[in-house]
Design an enzyme around this catalytic site. Structure first.
Site, PDB file in Angstrom:
ATOM      1  N   ARG A 228      39.711  34.242  36.538  1.00  0.00           N
ATOM      2  CA  ARG A 228      40.062  33.271  37.683  1.00  0.00           C
ATOM      3  C   ARG A 228      41.725  33.387  37.834  1.00  0.00           C
ATOM      4  O   ARG A 228      42.375  33.477  36.870  1.00  0.00           O
ATOM      5  CB  ARG A 228      39.897  31.783  37.583  1.00  0.00           C
ATOM      6  CG  ARG A 228      38.473  31.312  37.571  1.00  0.00           C
ATOM      7  CD  ARG A 228      37.963  31.548  39.057  1.00  0.00           C
ATOM      8  NE  ARG A 228      36.748  31.041  39.358  1.00  0.00           N
ATOM      9  CZ  ARG A 228      35.665  31.913  39.182  1.00  0.00           C
ATOM     10  NH1 ARG A 228      35.887  33.062  39.155  1.00  0.00           N
ATOM     11  NH2 ARG A 228      34.224  31.366  39.646  1.00  0.00           N
ATOM     12  N   GLU A 257      42.882  33.880  47.432  1.00  0.00           N
ATOM     13  CA  GLU A 257      41.961  34.976  47.615  1.00  0.00           C
ATOM     14  C   GLU A 257      41.482  34.534  49.155  1.00  0.00           C
ATOM     15  O   GLU A 257      41.102  33.767  49.691  1.00  0.00           O
ATOM     16  CB  GLU A 257      40.865  35.269  47.026  1.00  0.00           C
ATOM     17  CG  GLU A 257      41.290  35.421  45.562  1.00  0.00           C
ATOM     18  CD  GLU A 257      40.225  35.513  44.353  1.00  0.00           C
ATOM     19  OE1 GLU A 257      38.951  35.370  44.850  1.00  0.00           O
ATOM     20  OE2 GLU A 257      40.201  35.783  43.245  1.00  0.00           O
ATOM     21  N   HIS A 276      38.059  41.012  43.744  1.00  0.00           N
ATOM     22  CA  HIS A 276      37.381  40.111  43.284  1.00  0.00           C
ATOM     23  C   HIS A 276      35.752  40.564  43.181  1.00  0.00           C
ATOM     24  O   HIS A 276      34.785  40.072  43.629  1.00  0.00           O
ATOM     25  CB  HIS A 276      37.189  38.746  43.985  1.00  0.00           C
ATOM     26  CG  HIS A 276      36.778  37.576  43.027  1.00  0.00           C
ATOM     27  ND1 HIS A 276      37.290  36.185  43.100  1.00  0.00           N
ATOM     28  CD2 HIS A 276      35.902  37.826  41.978  1.00  0.00           C
ATOM     29  CE1 HIS A 276      36.571  35.694  42.344  1.00  0.00           C
ATOM     30  NE2 HIS A 276      35.836  36.326  41.648  1.00  0.00           N
TER      31      HIS A 276
END
Length: 315
Positions: A228, A257, A276
Site C-alpha cells: 500500500r 492513485e 498497481h
C-alpha cells in the site's frame, strides 16, 4: 442481485469483468462520485476501489449485504459495517502468487538492467557505447516486512535464487527456520540489500518507511513496495532516491492513485514503476482468480450463508 464495483477502469476492463459474472446479475462499474451515489442506494454488494467506505456512505446503502474487497481493506470501516448489519470480507491470499511473481520480476528487471538494455537495443546504439552495472542475486539479503501469504511466497522464491531471507513480523508464531531468519525491524533494514514491504496499511504501518528508515538502509539497497502506498512517506522516498541514500526503488503502489502525471517518481532513472497491477496478472484491472472468489462469496450471501474470509461477525 445488483453488484456495484467502484473504481477507475478502462472500457476493455469493464467488459472483461462483467463477462466473468453470472448473466442474471446486474453488475455496474462506476468511478467514485455522483454516479456511485445513485447506484449505492439499491445494490446488495459493493466492491470498492479508490473510495472510502465509511458510516456516512454505508447509511445510504439500504439494501447492502456485503462489502467485498481484495486483499487490502484499509478503505473500509469494519465497525460501521457491523453496526449496520453488513458483512465485510476480503480476498486474503487470492493474489499472493501474482504479487510474489511481480516482486521477482521487479528484482530481476532491476539487477539485470532489463529496461535499460531493451531501450539500448531498440535504439540501435553502437555496442562499444554500452555501459551498465548489475549483479547476481546469489548471496544477496532480502528483508521482508510482513509475513502473510505474499511474504511467504516471496521468501520461497528468493531462497530458490540462493538469497538470504530476513523477516520482520508482528506475528509471534513465526519462527526462524531453514528458509527465513526472523529479526527486528532495525536489523532488517540495515542488513538487507533489498527491502520489500508486504504488510497491511494500518495505524502502525502508516508512513512506516520514512526518512529515518531510509537513512538506516544500505546506500546500495533496493526498496520495493507492492503493498500500500500509505506505508511509505513518498516525499522522503523521493529525497532518499535523489540523494542516493538508497540505490533504487520498484513501486506498484503510491500515496495517491493513479500516480499524478507530474510526480517526481516518473523522472527518476533509478526507479521502476507499474500502475498497481501486481495482483492482476490476467490484464489491466482484471484477475480471474480474484473475481472467481468474489462471485463465490456473493453466492454465499445470496444463499444466506456467511462469506469466506469475513472481516466481521454479525449477530
Amino acid at each position: 442481485m445488483k453488484i456495484l464495483i467502484v473504481g477507475y477502469f478502462t472500457e476493455t476492463s469493464k467488459v472483461n469483468i462483467i463477462r466473468n459474472f453470472p448473466e442474471e446479475w446486474n453488475v455496474v462499474i462506476v468511478p467514485p462520485g455522483e454516479e456511485m451515489l445513485h447506484h449505492i442506494a439499491d445494490c446488495q454488494v459493493i466492491i470498492p476501489e479508490h473510495v472510502k467506505i465509511d458510516f456516512n456512505l454505508l447509511s445510504k446503502a439500504k439494501k447492502l449485504k456485503l462489502v467485498q474487497t481484495g486483499a487490502g481493506y484499509d478503505n473500509v470501516d469494519i465497525d460501521a459495517c457491523t453496526k449496520l448489519g453488513i458483512w465485510a470480507a476480503n480476498a486474503s491470499g487470492v493474489n499472493a502468487q501474482a504479487v510474489a511473481e511481480h516482486v521477482m520480476a521487479f528484482i530481476l528487471s532491476y539487477y539485470k538492467n532489463i529496461l535499460f538494455l531493451d531501450i539500448f537495443m531498440k535504439n540501435k546504439i553502437d555496442q562499444d557505447q554500452l555501459y551498465y552495472t548489475g549483479s547476481e542475486l546469489n548471496g544477496k539479503t532480502i528483508g521482508i516486512i510482513g509475513y502473510g501469504a505474499i511474504g511467504k511466497k516471496v521468501a520461497r522464491f528468493c531462497k530458490a535464487f540462493d538469497m538470504n531471507v530476513l523477516v520482520h513480523t508482528r506475528n509471534a508464531a513465526v519462527q526462524s527456520d531453514g528458509v527465513i531468519q526472523v529479526v527486528n525491524f532495525d536489523d532488517l533494514v540495515s542488513q538487507s540489500d533489498i527491502v520489500t514491504v508486504h504488510s497491511s496499511l494500518n495505524p502502525q504501518s502508516q508512513k512506516l518507511m520514512n526518512k529515518e528508515v531510509f537513512k538506516k538502509m544500505k546506500n546500495t539497497a533496493l526498496f520495493i513496495n507492492t503493498a500500500r502506498g500509505g506505508i511509505v512517506d513518498e516525499g522522503d522516498l523521493i529525497e532518499a532516491l535523489k540523494n542516493k541514500d538508497i540505490s533504487g526503488a520498484c513501486l506498484d503502489v503510491f500515496e495517491k492513485e493513479p500516480l499524478p502525471i507530474d510526480s517526481e517518481l516518473r523522472n527518476l532513472s533509478n526507479v521502476i514503476l507499474t500502475p498497481h497491477t501486481a495482483g492482476m496478472p490476467d490484464g489491466i484491472k482484471f484477475h480471474k482468480k480474484r473475481y472467481d472468489f468474489f462471485i463465490s462469496n456473493i453466492k454465499c450471501i445470496e444463499n444466506g450463508e456467511e462469506p469466506e474470509s469475513k472481516l466481521n461477525q454479525l449477530i
